[in-house]
Design a protein around this motif. Structure first.
Motif, short mmCIF file in Angstrom:
data_model
loop_
_atom_site.label_atom_id
_atom_site.label_comp_id
_atom_site.label_asym_id
_atom_site.label_seq_id
_atom_site.Cartn_x
_atom_site.Cartn_y
_atom_site.Cartn_z
N LEU A 209 24.95 45.30 -2.46
CA LEU A 209 25.52 45.31 -1.02
C LEU A 209 25.53 46.86 -0.48
CD1 LEU A 209 28.69 42.96 -1.73
CD2 LEU A 209 26.44 42.40 -0.94
N ALA A 210 25.46 46.90 0.82
CA ALA A 210 25.69 48.01 1.65
C ALA A 210 27.04 48.52 1.66
CB ALA A 210 24.90 47.85 2.92
N SER A 211 27.31 49.71 1.91
CA SER A 211 28.82 50.25 1.96
C SER A 211 28.48 51.50 3.12
CB SER A 211 29.50 50.62 0.85
OG SER A 211 30.57 51.78 1.20
N LEU B 8 19.58 37.41 9.94
CA LEU B 8 19.71 38.12 9.00
C LEU B 8 20.40 39.39 9.31
CD1 LEU B 8 16.75 37.82 6.56
CD2 LEU B 8 19.04 37.03 6.16
N GLY B 9 21.33 40.14 8.51
CA GLY B 9 22.06 41.27 8.88
C GLY B 9 21.49 42.32 7.93
N ASN B 10 22.00 43.37 7.73
CA ASN B 10 21.65 44.55 6.77
C ASN B 10 22.31 44.73 5.56
OD1 ASN B 10 23.43 45.88 7.93
ND2 ASN B 10 22.12 47.36 8.67
N ALA C 214 25.67 39.94 10.84
CA ALA C 214 25.22 38.79 11.63
C ALA C 214 25.66 37.65 11.19
CB ALA C 214 23.56 38.77 11.37
N LYS C 215 24.66 36.26 11.34
CA LYS C 215 25.24 35.08 11.13
C LYS C 215 24.94 34.48 9.40
CE LYS C 215 26.63 34.25 15.27
NZ LYS C 215 27.97 33.89 15.41
N TYR D 261 16.42 36.44 2.08
CA TYR D 261 17.08 37.10 1.32
C TYR D 261 16.34 37.60 -0.06
CZ TYR D 261 20.61 34.24 3.39
OH TYR D 261 21.34 33.42 4.38
N LYS D 262 16.47 39.06 -0.31
CA LYS D 262 15.79 39.74 -1.16
C LYS D 262 16.20 39.53 -2.67
CE LYS D 262 12.95 42.05 1.82
NZ LYS D 262 13.45 41.66 2.89
#
Length: 289
Positions: free
Chosen positions: A137-139, A81-83, A187-188, A117-118
């Motif tokens: 999503l992050a930015s 998992l990524g962020n 990440a993957k 996943y959240k």
């Protein structure tokens, strides 16, 4: 009449049975299920070439609901998992009441799928387009993100501040919310968001992005599915590396029709999935991507 509309978010999943049980447990239903012998020309299942499956699941038909696409690669049991993906936003009194977990500080509930996943669940009436209100999503740069999603992809800005922006193709559709974060690691397990647009607009959208110096991950291509409608897509990469799929609306509406046998096909595929046993006999483990 065709228009631009939000369709779905793609999750890569390692434990298909557990993930489906989790999503059914919060009220989602299987809309359709397909099995594939080899990888997708538009990397729909990620950068993998082996056998995989696609399951569409959500709170209602794809014509009117933002749903989830679950991609399962038979040789992989876990994804790093990524962020980047901060959560699926669900607004529903019924889902909130039936969901487990404790309340968060803002009065909602935060759930986690088997793959991590959240899901953010709020106790309020569902929006017109169904309980999935949007994704967060992050930015790393809110203004740069807004410029791309608004000026290049054509989404409308609903809200914007120094640390947050919310956009979409219409207030009756699912939103895309961005929250500022200093660094992003995809990440993957990175996902993909899909929108439908009139097929006549696909080439112009690609030309605009390319001419503005943005990344085209998959140029205009037509994907064929045996016995179903062909669909044309363009895959964009945004400044933070998110994958955005524009798919021709006309073909997608045919392809995405609800399949009453979807549940049965998925359950059968899960029951027949002997990939764990196959790897065990070989004395090796499935890959963790």
């Amino acid at each position: 009449m065709t228009m631009r509309r939000a369709l779905h978010w793609v999750f890569k999943i390692g434990d298909r049975a557990a993930t489906v049980n989790f999503l059914r447990g919060i009220g989602m239903q299987v809309l359709r299920h397909e099995e594939f012998k080899e990888g997708c020309d538009a990397a729909c299942n990620g950068p993998y070439q082996g056998r995989w499956s696609k399951t569409m699941i959500g709170y209602g038909i794809e014509d009117s609901n933002f749903v989830l696409e679950l991609t399962y690669n038979y040789g992989i049991d876990k994804y790093e998992l990524g962020n980047d993906f901060l959560g699926l936003n669900i607004e529903s009194n019924e889902v909130f009441a039936s969901a487990g977990g404790d309340k968060s500080s803002d009065g909602g509930k935060i759930l986690a799928s088997p793959d991590g996943y959240k899901f953010h669940v709020e106790d309020r009436s569902a929006p017109p387009a169904g309980p999935v209100a949007g994704i967060t999503l992050a930015s790393t740069n809110i203004q740069r993100t807004v410029d791309f999603w608004n000026k290049i992809l054509g989404l409308t800005i609903f809200e914007q501040s120094e640390s947050m922006a919310k956009l979409g193709f219409g207030k009756s559709q699912a939103f895309i919310k961005f929250v500022h974060q200093s660094e992003i690691e995809h990440a993957k397990a990175y996902g993909r968001v899909a929108f439908s647009v009139p097929i006549s607009e696909l080439a112009d959208a690609e030309k605009l992005a390319r001419g503005s110096g943005h990344t085209i991950l998959t140029p205009f291509v037509t994907l064929k599915t045996d016995g179903k409608a062909d669909v044309s897509v363009v895959i964009f990469g945004d400044p933070d590396g998110y994958e955005i799929c524009f798919v021709g609306d006309e073909g997608f509406r045919d392809l995405s029709q609800f399949d009453p046998d979807g549940n049965k096909l998925l359950d059968q595929a899960i029951a027949e999935d002997k990939s764990n046993e196959w790897f065990a006999k070989k004395g090796i483990s499935k890959v963790s991507a």
